[in-house]
Design a protein around this motif. Structure first.
Motif, PDB file in Angstrom:
ATOM      1  N   ASN A  62     -30.619  51.452  -4.270  1.00 37.59           N
ATOM      2  CA  ASN A  62     -30.585  51.954  -5.651  1.00 37.59           C
ATOM      3  C   ASN A  62     -29.407  52.908  -5.855  1.00 37.59           C
ATOM      4  N   GLN A  63     -29.201  53.768  -4.877  1.00 34.46           N
ATOM      5  CA  GLN A  63     -28.078  54.709  -4.975  1.00 34.46           C
ATOM      6  C   GLN A  63     -26.748  53.962  -4.978  1.00 34.46           C
ATOM      7  N   TYR A  64     -26.612  52.961  -4.082  1.00 35.52           N
ATOM      8  CA  TYR A  64     -25.343  52.236  -4.028  1.00 35.52           C
ATOM      9  C   TYR A  64     -25.126  51.410  -5.287  1.00 35.52           C
ATOM     10  N   TRP A  65     -26.174  50.790  -5.801  1.00 37.98           N
ATOM     11  CA  TRP A  65     -26.043  49.999  -7.017  1.00 37.98           C
ATOM     12  C   TRP A  65     -25.592  50.869  -8.183  1.00 37.98           C
ATOM     13  N   ARG A  66     -26.142  52.068  -8.280  1.00 36.21           N
ATOM     14  CA  ARG A  66     -25.733  53.005  -9.326  1.00 36.21           C
ATOM     15  C   ARG A  66     -24.272  53.428  -9.128  1.00 36.21           C
ATOM     16  N   PHE A  67     -23.911  53.653  -7.862  1.00 38.29           N
ATOM     17  CA  PHE A  67     -22.536  54.029  -7.547  1.00 38.29           C
ATOM     18  C   PHE A  67     -21.568  52.886  -7.849  1.00 38.29           C
ATOM     19  N   ALA A  68     -21.937  51.638  -7.477  1.00 37.52           N
ATOM     20  CA  ALA A  68     -21.064  50.479  -7.684  1.00 37.52           C
ATOM     21  C   ALA A  68     -20.842  50.211  -9.160  1.00 37.52           C
ATOM     22  N   LYS A  69     -21.892  50.343  -9.970  1.00 39.85           N
ATOM     23  CA  LYS A  69     -21.733  50.127 -11.410  1.00 39.85           C
ATOM     24  C   LYS A  69     -20.773  51.153 -12.012  1.00 39.85           C
ATOM     25  N   GLY A  70     -20.865  52.381 -11.554  1.00 40.18           N
ATOM     26  CA  GLY A  70     -19.934  53.400 -12.045  1.00 40.18           C
ATOM     27  C   GLY A  70     -18.519  53.169 -11.554  1.00 40.18           C
ATOM     28  N   ALA A  71     -18.393  52.723 -10.281  1.00 38.97           N
ATOM     29  CA  ALA A  71     -17.060  52.513  -9.698  1.00 38.97           C
ATOM     30  C   ALA A  71     -16.301  51.424 -10.433  1.00 38.97           C
ATOM     31  N   ILE A  72     -17.004  50.371 -10.864  1.00 37.47           N
ATOM     32  CA  ILE A  72     -16.361  49.292 -11.615  1.00 37.47           C
ATOM     33  C   ILE A  72     -15.742  49.825 -12.903  1.00 37.47           C
ATOM     34  N   GLN A  73     -16.359  50.855 -13.473  1.00 37.25           N
ATOM     35  CA  GLN A  73     -15.871  51.459 -14.720  1.00 37.25           C
ATOM     36  C   GLN A  73     -14.929  52.635 -14.464  1.00 37.25           C
ATOM     37  N   GLY A  74     -14.576  52.843 -13.181  1.00 37.72           N
ATOM     38  CA  GLY A  74     -13.658  53.927 -12.847  1.00 37.72           C
ATOM     39  C   GLY A  74     -14.347  55.254 -12.600  1.00 37.72           C
ATOM     40  N   ASP A  75     -15.668  55.246 -12.491  1.00 34.06           N
ATOM     41  CA  ASP A  75     -16.431  56.466 -12.246  1.00 34.06           C
ATOM     42  C   ASP A  75     -16.908  56.464 -10.800  1.00 34.06           C
ATOM     43  N   LEU A  76     -16.321  57.308  -9.966  1.00 36.24           N
ATOM     44  CA  LEU A  76     -16.687  57.384  -8.550  1.00 36.24           C
ATOM     45  C   LEU A  76     -17.630  58.544  -8.269  1.00 36.24           C
ATOM     46  N   GLY A  77     -18.288  59.008  -9.287  1.00 33.08           N
ATOM     47  CA  GLY A  77     -19.238  60.101  -9.101  1.00 33.08           C
ATOM     48  C   GLY A  77     -18.647  61.430  -9.527  1.00 33.08           C
ATOM     49  N   THR A  78     -19.492  62.453  -9.512  1.00 36.28           N
ATOM     50  CA  THR A  78     -19.096  63.800  -9.911  1.00 36.28           C
ATOM     51  C   THR A  78     -19.140  64.727  -8.706  1.00 36.28           C
ATOM     52  N   SER A  79     -18.069  65.455  -8.481  1.00 35.35           N
ATOM     53  CA  SER A  79     -17.997  66.384  -7.355  1.00 35.35           C
ATOM     54  C   SER A  79     -19.049  67.472  -7.498  1.00 35.35           C
ATOM     55  N   TYR A  80     -19.786  67.715  -6.421  1.00 38.81           N
ATOM     56  CA  TYR A  80     -20.798  68.758  -6.448  1.00 38.81           C
ATOM     57  C   TYR A  80     -20.172  70.145  -6.574  1.00 38.81           C
ATOM     58  N   HIS A  81     -19.019  70.310  -5.949  1.00 36.97           N
ATOM     59  CA  HIS A  81     -18.381  71.637  -5.935  1.00 36.97           C
ATOM     60  C   HIS A  81     -17.562  71.902  -7.193  1.00 36.97           C
ATOM     61  N   TYR A  82     -16.725  70.947  -7.577  1.00 33.53           N
ATOM     62  CA  TYR A  82     -15.822  71.150  -8.709  1.00 33.53           C
ATOM     63  C   TYR A  82     -16.480  70.868 -10.057  1.00 33.53           C
ATOM     64  N   LYS A  83     -17.636  70.209 -10.044  1.00 35.61           N
ATOM     65  CA  LYS A  83     -18.350  69.862 -11.277  1.00 35.61           C
ATOM     66  C   LYS A  83     -17.489  69.004 -12.207  1.00 35.61           C
ATOM     67  N   GLU A  84     -16.621  68.204 -11.618  1.00 39.95           N
ATOM     68  CA  GLU A  84     -15.744  67.309 -12.356  1.00 39.95           C
ATOM     69  C   GLU A  84     -15.844  65.914 -11.744  1.00 39.95           C
ATOM     70  N   PRO A  85     -15.430  64.877 -12.484  1.00 38.65           N
ATOM     71  CA  PRO A  85     -15.379  63.542 -11.880  1.00 38.65           C
ATOM     72  C   PRO A  85     -14.542  63.549 -10.600  1.00 38.65           C
ATOM     73  N   ALA A  86     -15.085  62.972  -9.535  1.00 38.01           N
ATOM     74  CA  ALA A  86     -14.414  63.011  -8.233  1.00 38.01           C
ATOM     75  C   ALA A  86     -13.027  62.379  -8.297  1.00 38.01           C
ATOM     76  N   LEU A  87     -12.894  61.301  -9.057  1.00 41.91           N
ATOM     77  CA  LEU A  87     -11.598  60.626  -9.164  1.00 41.91           C
ATOM     78  C   LEU A  87     -10.566  61.529  -9.829  1.00 41.91           C
ATOM     79  N   ASP A  88     -10.970  62.300 -10.835  1.00 41.91           N
ATOM     80  CA  ASP A  88     -10.047  63.211 -11.501  1.00 41.91           C
ATOM     81  C   ASP A  88      -9.576  64.310 -10.550  1.00 41.91           C
ATOM     82  N   VAL A  89     -10.495  64.800  -9.721  1.00 46.87           N
ATOM     83  CA  VAL A  89     -10.135  65.842  -8.751  1.00 46.87           C
ATOM     84  C   VAL A  89      -9.103  65.304  -7.762  1.00 46.87           C
ATOM     85  N   ILE A  90      -9.314  64.065  -7.298  1.00 45.25           N
ATOM     86  CA  ILE A  90      -8.383  63.465  -6.336  1.00 45.25           C
ATOM     87  C   ILE A  90      -7.031  63.193  -6.978  1.00 45.25           C
ATOM     88  N   LEU A  91      -7.034  62.688  -8.200  1.00 46.91           N
ATOM     89  CA  LEU A  91      -5.777  62.370  -8.873  1.00 46.91           C
ATOM     90  C   LEU A  91      -4.934  63.622  -9.124  1.00 46.91           C
TER      91      LEU A  91
END
Length: 326
Positions: A62-91
């Protein structure tokens, strides 16, 4: 060419799926993120409630399916520390890492190519023998030893260059900040990029030497000599061009490896790039950020390998790209 690109696209998608599964699966092995997010004073009930909100109590599928659906849309989750989308933090950190890798590759090309050619043309020359000795030593020394030695030598003893930070940066086209165009930025870039370059330079010196010595024994080079062509044309036009084919292949793979090497380099030099961010994310058990980093780096490897195959075919038109992509 079109068939090759389609095959590579299918392969890339398959590889990225595997990378995403592995990246997501290792999250549970890093520790409990809730423990890092809250203080010791928080009760167990509140911790459990937070775990429920984050979806950490759901099954892996269930966790991976939720993660995969978000990843297809460019959402790789939200950073616990930065409280921002993880992809935005990396970019935000990506330009610093790419800048470091670009300068390291530039140094490798500028230094390794003439050194390898010289060692191939005059293999018994004292300078060539010295280059081979240095390259053998360079292959045996880990990159973190090189980085620490350079900090001690250039920063502590000689005080030539700073040992940490990125220095002054300037905005480029309103898209990212770069230190290449400022004096202070270049001084901060010197040691980490040189450390990365030195770590991989011996491989390319020895590879160029071995390939060029082999090419110089081929029939068409002997024919070029018999035609009376100049040594410069034979060495740098005919021989070097064919020497670069395997070098390009290895270089593409090593370019991706450089991104992974930046983890150690950026940590030692406190360079604010993706590698330093990854180590910080691991220490904080920021699992969405760790997974996003692994996926981004995996994507960079896939893209780099595809580009290398294309360049390989452009340099040598006889290569059948369609069959090479199998």
């Amino acid at each position: 060419m079109l068939i090759f690109l389609l095959r590579r696209l299918v392969q890339a998608c398959f590889v990225m799926i595997i990378i995403s599964v592995i990246s997501f699966a290792i999250q549970d092995k890093l520790g409990d993120p809730v423990q890092q997010m809250v203080s010791m004073a928080v009760s167990s009930d509140e911790r459990e409630q937070l775990r429920e909100q984050l979806g950490l109590n759901d099954s892996f599928l269930n966790q991976y399916w939720r993660f995969a659906k978000g990843a297809i849309q460019g959402d790789l989750g939200t950073s616990y520390h930065y409280k921002e989308p993880a992809l935005d933090v990396i970019l935000k950190k990506l330009p610093a890492t790419l800048e470091l890798v670009f300068c390291a590759i530039l140094l490798i090309i500028i230094v390794a190519t003439p050194c390898g050619v010289l060692a191939a043309i005059k293999p018994k020359h004292p300078v060539s023998r010295l280059l081979m000795i240095i390259s053998s030593i360079g292959l045996s020394v880990p990159i973190f030893i090189i980085a620490i030695f350079m900090v001690y030598l250039f920063s502590v003893e000689w005080n030539i260059a700073p040992s940490f930070g990125r220095g002054e940066t300037t905005e480029i086209l309103g898209l990212w900040d770069s230190g290449i165009f400022t004096k202070d930025g270049l001084s901060h870039l010197l040691l980490p990029s040189l450390s990365l370059a030195i770590a991989l330079m011996p491989i390319f010196v020895r590879l160029i030497r071995a390939e060029m010595m082999d090419v110089l024994q081929s029939e068409y080079i002997r024919f070029a000599w018999s035609k009376g062509l100049s040594a410069k044309r034979i060495y740098f036009i005919h021989a070097l061009k064919n020497t670069m084919l395997p070098v390009i292949t290895v270089g593409g793979i090593q370019a991706g490896t450089l991104v992974a090497y930046t983890i150690l380099t950026e940590t030692i030099f406190q360079w604010p790039g993706m590698g330093f961010l990854f180590m910080d994310a691991v220490s904080r058990v920021d699992t969405p950020l760790v997974a996003a980093y692994l996926i981004v780096v995996g994507g960079m490897f896939v893209i780099t390998n595809t580009v290398v195959d294309l360049i390989y075919g452009l340099v040598n038109p006889t290569v059948r790209l369609a069959s090479h992509g199998l």
